[in-house]
Write an enzyme that holds these catalytic residues in place. Structure first.
Site, PDB file in Angstrom:
ATOM      1  N   CYS A 154      24.140  17.561  30.273  1.00  0.00           N
ATOM      2  CA  CYS A 154      24.714  17.119  29.124  1.00  0.00           C
ATOM      3  C   CYS A 154      24.541  15.402  29.063  1.00  0.00           C
ATOM      4  O   CYS A 154      24.436  15.052  27.880  1.00  0.00           O
ATOM      5  CB  CYS A 154      26.237  17.150  29.280  1.00  0.00           C
ATOM      6  SG  CYS A 154      26.937  18.959  29.092  1.00  0.00           S
ATOM      7  N   CYS A 179      28.264  16.627  34.111  1.00  0.00           N
ATOM      8  CA  CYS A 179      26.966  17.469  33.965  1.00  0.00           C
ATOM      9  C   CYS A 179      25.721  16.454  33.552  1.00  0.00           C
ATOM     10  O   CYS A 179      25.619  16.136  32.719  1.00  0.00           O
ATOM     11  CB  CYS A 179      27.164  18.588  33.055  1.00  0.00           C
ATOM     12  SG  CYS A 179      25.630  19.748  32.647  1.00  0.00           S
ATOM     13  N   ASN A 182      42.356  53.747  50.737  1.00  0.00           N
ATOM     14  CA  ASN A 182      42.996  52.479  50.769  1.00  0.00           C
ATOM     15  C   ASN A 182      44.219  52.615  51.658  1.00  0.00           C
ATOM     16  O   ASN A 182      44.466  53.554  51.829  1.00  0.00           O
ATOM     17  CB  ASN A 182      43.333  52.185  49.227  1.00  0.00           C
ATOM     18  CG  ASN A 182      43.835  50.500  48.996  1.00  0.00           C
ATOM     19  OD1 ASN A 182      42.904  49.885  49.244  1.00  0.00           O
ATOM     20  ND2 ASN A 182      45.077  50.326  49.058  1.00  0.00           N
ATOM     21  N   VAL A 194      33.658  38.904  44.398  1.00  0.00           N
ATOM     22  CA  VAL A 194      32.864  37.946  43.987  1.00  0.00           C
ATOM     23  C   VAL A 194      31.996  37.219  45.157  1.00  0.00           C
ATOM     24  O   VAL A 194      31.280  36.316  45.113  1.00  0.00           O
ATOM     25  CB  VAL A 194      33.443  36.622  43.068  1.00  0.00           C
ATOM     26  CG1 VAL A 194      34.312  37.392  42.027  1.00  0.00           C
ATOM     27  CG2 VAL A 194      34.458  35.932  44.047  1.00  0.00           C
ATOM     28  N   HIS A 213      33.794  41.056  38.051  1.00  0.00           N
ATOM     29  CA  HIS A 213      34.343  39.862  37.806  1.00  0.00           C
ATOM     30  C   HIS A 213      33.519  38.602  38.295  1.00  0.00           C
ATOM     31  O   HIS A 213      33.997  37.608  38.319  1.00  0.00           O
ATOM     32  CB  HIS A 213      35.523  39.835  38.791  1.00  0.00           C
ATOM     33  CG  HIS A 213      36.685  40.941  38.554  1.00  0.00           C
ATOM     34  ND1 HIS A 213      37.513  41.427  39.335  1.00  0.00           N
ATOM     35  CD2 HIS A 213      36.994  41.495  37.474  1.00  0.00           C
ATOM     36  CE1 HIS A 213      38.271  42.270  38.637  1.00  0.00           C
ATOM     37  NE2 HIS A 213      38.070  42.393  37.789  1.00  0.00           N
TER      38      HIS A 213
END
Length: 353
Positions: free
Chosen positions: A227, A224, A296, A132, A157
């Site tokens: 919101c 937020c 690996n 990520v 992911h």
């Protein structure tokens, strides 16, 4: 109630692991180049490819977690609307607040640039990463626009780049970090002190840091603003990545299977395949009788599976030379490839040096 646990390599594999037949870097380079020659190769990468960029992997050479205190927050805990869920979010966002900058500031290493060269030459049309950190994007961003990048690189992911609130409002992570700083001036000062003295806490690949003896009670998770404009109060936020216990979006899952199906072979790099989302892609390739090569160090979930050839070496020691061997004299004729193979620095995590 369904029990959710952190994915790992089965103990039977770790306990029975034996040293893989040794192979010299020169022989490994020749074998990997030979494997890639036909082209149309799908690549799956894991945390191991980012270690040379200073981002610590979850697991070490023996397949066990490098951080014995690793206790991630699960999806249902982060999204829990009860007071207990609020304490989970305080913990997550304080640790994430401190851990985001080391990941954001990390730079692509030679493995990222070697893979970028293979993608640029269309030898690797599709790359699927479990990471990520966005480093594959950074390595090729000067050659591709955002649309091409998203077509050719699938972040299985998710990523740390954006934050979603419970009601679907999306915020850039840099902006969200500014909100956290404004709401927690004492922690901003602490983060600035860490930066000034180059004393960053131990950071996991997902941007979570290891903090011991710290109270999270005073950490403020901002509400937020979107919101609030809609007349709602909401401080439940989640980065745009997949948490343990959370399902991958159907469109991402379907595309990952499609990328494996339409490829001719599969090259796995720097991954133990502990997470099922990646392991099932390997199983899919095996079922389709695709040639599979795994690069690996240490035990992996794929060890012993028929149809999987493994080379026990770090990608940073061989992959750049693999590209040079594969392309031969064409390397000197292509200014883009030459520049990619000159790029990338190795800055391993201090604890791993």
């Amino acid at each position: 109630m369904v029990r959710i646990s952190v994915p790992t390599i089965p103990h039977s594999i770790i306990s029975s692991a034996t040293s893989t037949k040794t192979i010299s870097p020169a022989a490994a380079i020749e074998r990997i180049a030979e494997f890639l020659v036909p082209g149309n190769v799908a690549v799956i990468t894991g945390a191991g490819v980012s270690v040379d960029s200073g981002i610590r992997a979850y697991r070490g050479e023996k397949g066990r977690y490098l951080n014995p205190n690793y206790k991630p927050i699960f999806y249902h805990e982060l999204m829990d609307e009860s007071p207990k869920g609020f304490t989970y979010r305080q913990r997550y966002w304080l640790r994430g607040y401190l851990g985001y900058k080391p990941v954001k500031d990390a730079l692509p290493n030679p493995t990222h640039y070697a893979l970028a060269a293979l993608q640029y030459k269309s030898i690797v049309p599709k790359l699927i990463t479990q990471n990520v950190d966005g480093l594959h994007d950074k390595a090729i961003a000067h050659l591709w626009n955002e649309n091409t990048t998203r077509e050719r690189i699938l972040e299985l992911h998710g990523s740390l780049r954006k934050v979603n609130c419970k009601y679907g409002h999306v915020t850039e992570r840099e902006t969200f970090q500014e909100w956290l700083s404004a709401a927690n001036p004492q922690w901003k000062e602490y983060a600035d002190d860490l930066e000034a003295t180059n004393q960053r806490p131990r950071t996991n690949p997902d941007g979570d840091v290891d903090l011991q003896g710290v109270s999270y009670d005073d950490f403020v998770v901002p509400e937020c603003p979107s919101c609030l404009l809609e007349g709602k109060r909401n401080s439940i936020h989640k980065p745009e990545l997949i948490f343990f216990g959370e399902s991958i979006r159907p469109e991402v899952r379907d595309r990952s299977f499609h990328d494996i199906t339409t490829s001719s072979r599969l090259f796995l790099i720097g991954t133990t395949l502990a997470t099922f989302s990646a392991f099932r892609l390997l199983k899919h390739a095996i079922e389709l009788r695709k040639p599979v090569l795994h690069l690996n160090v240490g035990p992996t979930r794929a060890d012993g599976l028929p149809g999987v050839e493994k080379i026990e070496l770090e990608s940073g020691k061989v992959l750049r030379e693999v590209v040079r061997t594969l392309l031969g004299e064409k390397v000197d004729d292509d200014i883009v490839v030459r520049e990619l193979l000159r790029s990338g620095e190795v800055r391993r995590p201090r604890e791993d040096e």
